[in-house]
Design an enzyme around this catalytic site. Structure first.
Site, PDB file in Angstrom:
ATOM      1  N   HIS A  90      -7.658  -2.095   3.938  1.00 42.41           N
ATOM      2  CA  HIS A  90      -8.761  -2.848   4.537  1.00 42.41           C
ATOM      3  C   HIS A  90     -10.033  -2.006   4.438  1.00 42.41           C
ATOM      4  CE1 HIS A  90     -11.237  -5.175   7.008  1.00 42.41           C
ATOM      5  NE2 HIS A  90     -10.568  -5.207   8.135  1.00 42.41           N
ATOM      6  N   HIS A 116      -4.391  -9.112  -6.537  1.00 39.59           N
ATOM      7  CA  HIS A 116      -3.815  -7.752  -6.607  1.00 39.59           C
ATOM      8  C   HIS A 116      -2.322  -7.751  -6.266  1.00 39.59           C
ATOM      9  CE1 HIS A 116      -7.786  -5.639  -6.885  1.00 39.59           C
ATOM     10  NE2 HIS A 116      -8.193  -6.691  -6.211  1.00 39.59           N
ATOM     11  N   ASN A 159     -12.054  -0.538  -7.071  1.00 40.54           N
ATOM     12  CA  ASN A 159     -11.585  -1.023  -8.366  1.00 40.54           C
ATOM     13  C   ASN A 159     -11.857   0.026  -9.432  1.00 40.54           C
ATOM     14  OD1 ASN A 159     -10.652  -3.539  -7.539  1.00 40.54           O
ATOM     15  ND2 ASN A 159     -12.534  -4.615  -8.059  1.00 40.54           N
TER      16      ASN A 159
END
Ligand code: HDE
Length: 700
Positions: A346, A82, A155
């Site tokens: 996170h 990413h 995603n």
């Protein structure tokens, strides 16, 4: 007295706090002298200190040394995956209190605006790679809630390649550019990726998603997002339910065509980044609704697959997606590095009311993200970087470390203590004053390295996805496999994908791909998945929201084109919320109007539709220009709506477009509205699919 910490904020509405927080860290020099990092004013920023005009430079020049030293260290390691991303600020508001399901404060009050920062990304390519490659897109949202940061790190596809975190390094090594030569950049069309996924059947479902149009989105603004894993919502009574999280773009979901995506990668590698930035600058704020699929604990075994398996999705025909709120992205970042590069997401950043499931992929992620920030952002204090700071106070007894900003004042850096009246203290669960308590899930088991049997079916949902596609999407999928496998150099890998993967979920697809690769007709798969109950919601063609809002339309003209027609086309398109741009062979004014772009600078692949205006002289010039003819031909080939007024049709005939192509609208001069009406409708459908076969006869 409380353990005082400078740099901590008192309570205030979340939005105010976040912008004040960032404001304090901004440097916007006005009427300021240039200074060194130590605050000394600089009298000469042009010349190094030397021993005489032609002499050697002097080590003593602390100004030059400081400047060069800082420059030498301007880069930090890019994200291992990413790396290429673009981001925006915004706000999230829940539509109605979610009290029944979760106690998370930001999901209770519809009047509260929670600030967010969203980073979209590709996965495989490095920081400078192209936006439109075939790849999964990251969709990571940081909610700065009053109870601390909540990160939804998802995603644009609802499943993943692997089931267990221990396989992630293998998967990433296989998909990344190959070790000997670092090729290819940004894509999966190479031997090691296909070698790995042909040997790991659990990847089948997700690979199919990446071969679908979902992997080449039209825009970051028209992409869905998914939390992928099953999470938990926990309410104030301690009742837990499983939850799957979805982002739904209000404008609907659309994709590029593969030919467009490939060309855009060269003509504008920043295509998605630019689109997001420009939309926000224009005030066309991207909006995404948050949806949840809530599953009662008692129903968790009712699906025929394991809810903890991240290669599976829950069809929304079985568990509907309840829309619970909306996110609006309304501000571009001030500084790419400070914000987009330094933001640290996170999945383990959760707030009370949100908890984890035992999905083994999620469990591994809970370790990885802090660990990676420590090397990427240079130490354990990355939570103090402005973009990462929560708006709620983050007081604790942690201290020191690289780049520490907070100056902890006082003796106490331990708990319990008596030297600062025991502050800061843990919360009292009985008082229900907001401390995070993990959901008390009953546990028992044997310490063992096994994959549950309930994770063993790798083909049924691939079959479900494929069988839910429209014919157009199925064609695109077959072509994508053919393209990618055509780039694989080892014949045994190509054959393995066809015979051991595709044949197991769709014999027809396996046969088409085999034919395209010149392989023998595959036999029956060893474990064929068979017929599934389709999920129409999976087809992108069912996810469009017709409309022309924010779409880019090329108004093609040249000096001598009809100025009045240009103006009325622009007014009509703008009134529908579209963005018309005047595109011409050069930037020379046309009837007093300055073109926005040249034909070579903004080819048709950057637009959603084309209008060629009349005016004999202008259309003659366009009809004689190879670039202009290519512009309309390519738009035709890419199934875009095309309109022409008056002599504008001469440009279409000079391009040898089929006389009566679907989605081509011709009209007389002065009757712009009559032509634009069906044109606008056709653009609003995204593509003229009916033209598909005819378009293939036209050169690209
Ligand atoms: Fe990530 N992932 N990931 N991932 N991921 C990272 O964290 C990792 C996975 C996702 O815009 C890294 O800060 C492991 C699934 C996004 O900054 C790293 C596993 C999903 C982003 C990492 C996964 C994601 C990352 C790299 C398997 C979708 C970009 C830099 C167990 C649900 C966030 C960083 C941004 C980034 C690890 C699998 C989404 C290395 C070990 C599944 C959107 O920590």
């Amino acid at each position: 007295m409380a353990n005082k910490q400078r740099n901590q904020q008192p309570s205030a509405p979340a939005e105010d706090l976040k912008s004040k927080d960032l404001e304090r860290s901004r440097a916007r020099p006005q009427n300021e002298a240039l200074r060194t990092n130590q605050g000394v004013k600089i009298a000469d920023n042009q010349n190094t200190l030397r021993a005489g005009p032609r002499g050697p430079s002097l080590l003593e020049d602390f100004i030059m040394r400081e400047k060069i030293t800082h420059f030498d260290h301007e880069r930090i390691p890019e994200r291992i995956v990413h790396a290429r991303g673009s981001a925006a600020h915004g706000v999230f508001q829940v539509y109605e209190p979610m009290t029944e399901y979760t106690k998370a404060a930001f999901l209770q009050d519809p009047s509260v605006q929670t600030p967010v920062y969203v980073r979209f990304s590709t996965v495989q390519g490095p920081r400078g790679s192209a936006d439109t490659v075939r790849d999964v897109r990251g969709f990571a949202t940081k909610f700065y809630t009053s109870e601390g940061n909540y990160d939804l790190v998802g995603n644009n596809m609802p499943v993943f390649f692997i089931q267990d975190a221990i396989k992630f390094p293998d998967f990433v090594h296989a998909v990344k550019p190959e070790a000997p030569n670092e090729m290819p950049t940004g894509g999966s069309a190479h031997d090691t990726f296909w070698d790995f996924v042909s040997l790991v059947p659990e990847a089948t479902h997700m690979v199919l998603w990446t071969m679908s149009d979902r992997a080449i989105p039209r825009s970051l603004r028209t992409m869905e997002g998914f939390g992928v894993h099953t999470f938990r919502f926990v309410n104030a009574k301690g009742v837990s339910r499983f939850v799957k999280l979805h982002w739904r773009p209000v404008l609907g979901s659309y994709s590029l065509l593969w030919d467009e995506a490939q060309k855009l990668a060269g003509k504008d590698p920043d295509f998605h980044r630019r689109d997001l930035w420009e939309a926000i600058e224009r005030g066309d704020y991207p909006e995404f609704e948050l949806g949840v699929q809530i599953i009662e604990e008692k129903d968790q075994d009712s699906f025929g697959f394991d809810l903890l398996d991240p290669t599976k999705l829950v069809p929304e025909e079985i568990v509907p997606v309840k829309i619970i709120g909306k996110m609006t992205l309304n501000r571009n970042p001030d500084n790419f590095f400070a914000e987009t590069e330094q933001v640290a997401f996170h999945p383990g950043h959760v707030v009370p009311g949100i908890d984890f499931s035992n999905d083994p992929l999620l469990q591994g992620r809970l370790f990885s993200y802090t660990d990676t920030q420590i090397s990427r952002l240079g130490g354990p204090n990355f939570h103090e970087i402005p973009i990462n700071r929560p708006v709620s106070p983050n007081i604790n007894n942690q201290r020191d470390g690289m780049h520490r900003q907070t100056i902890n004042v006082g003796q106490a850096s331990y708990e319990p203590n008596s030297v600062s009246d025991a502050w800061p203290k843990e919360t009292d669960p009985a008082a229900k004053d907001g401390g995070f308590e993990s959901y008390a899930e009953p546990m028992e088991g044997t310490k063992i390295r096994v994959r549950s049997e309930s994770f063993a079916d790798h083909f049924s949902q691939a079959a479900l996805f494929y069988q839910s596609m429209s014919d157009v999407e199925k064609e695109h999928i077959a072509l994508a496999y053919q393209f990618e496998l055509g780039k694989v150099t080892k014949p045994e890998i190509r054959a393995r994908v066809v015979n051991e993967i595709l044949a197991n979920f769709d014999a027809g697809l396996a046969a088409t791909v085999a034919e395209g690769l010149g392989l023998p007709k595959p036999g029956k798969g060893a474990r064929p998945a068979g017929k599934q109950k389709p999920s129409p919601a999976l087809s992108l063609l069912n996810r469009g929201v017709p409309g022309i809002k924010t779409r880019k339309i090329a108004v093609l003209a040249a000096p001598g084109s009809d100025g009045a027609a240009i103006k009325s086309v622009q007014v009509a398109l703008k009134s529908q919320g579209a963005t018309p741009l005047l595109v011409a062979p050069t930037l020379a004014p046309i009837d007093g109007m300055n073109p926005d772009a040249t034909i070579s600078g903004m080819p048709s692949i950057m637009f959603d539709g084309v209008v060629v205006v009349g005016g004999a002289q202008g259309t003659k010039a366009l009809a004689q220009s190879g670039d202009a003819r290519h512009f309309v031909l390519e738009a035709f080939r890419h199934l875009k709506a095309i309109a022409a007024t008056g002599a504008g049709k001469d440009v279409l005939s000079a391009s040898h477009l089929p006389e009566k192509g679907d989605g081509v609208f011709l009209g007389d001069d002065g009757k712009v509205e009559a032509v634009l009406k069906p044109f606008i409708e056709a653009v609003g459908q995204h593509r003229v699919w009916a033209r598909r076969q005819m378009a293939e006869t036209v050169p690209a």
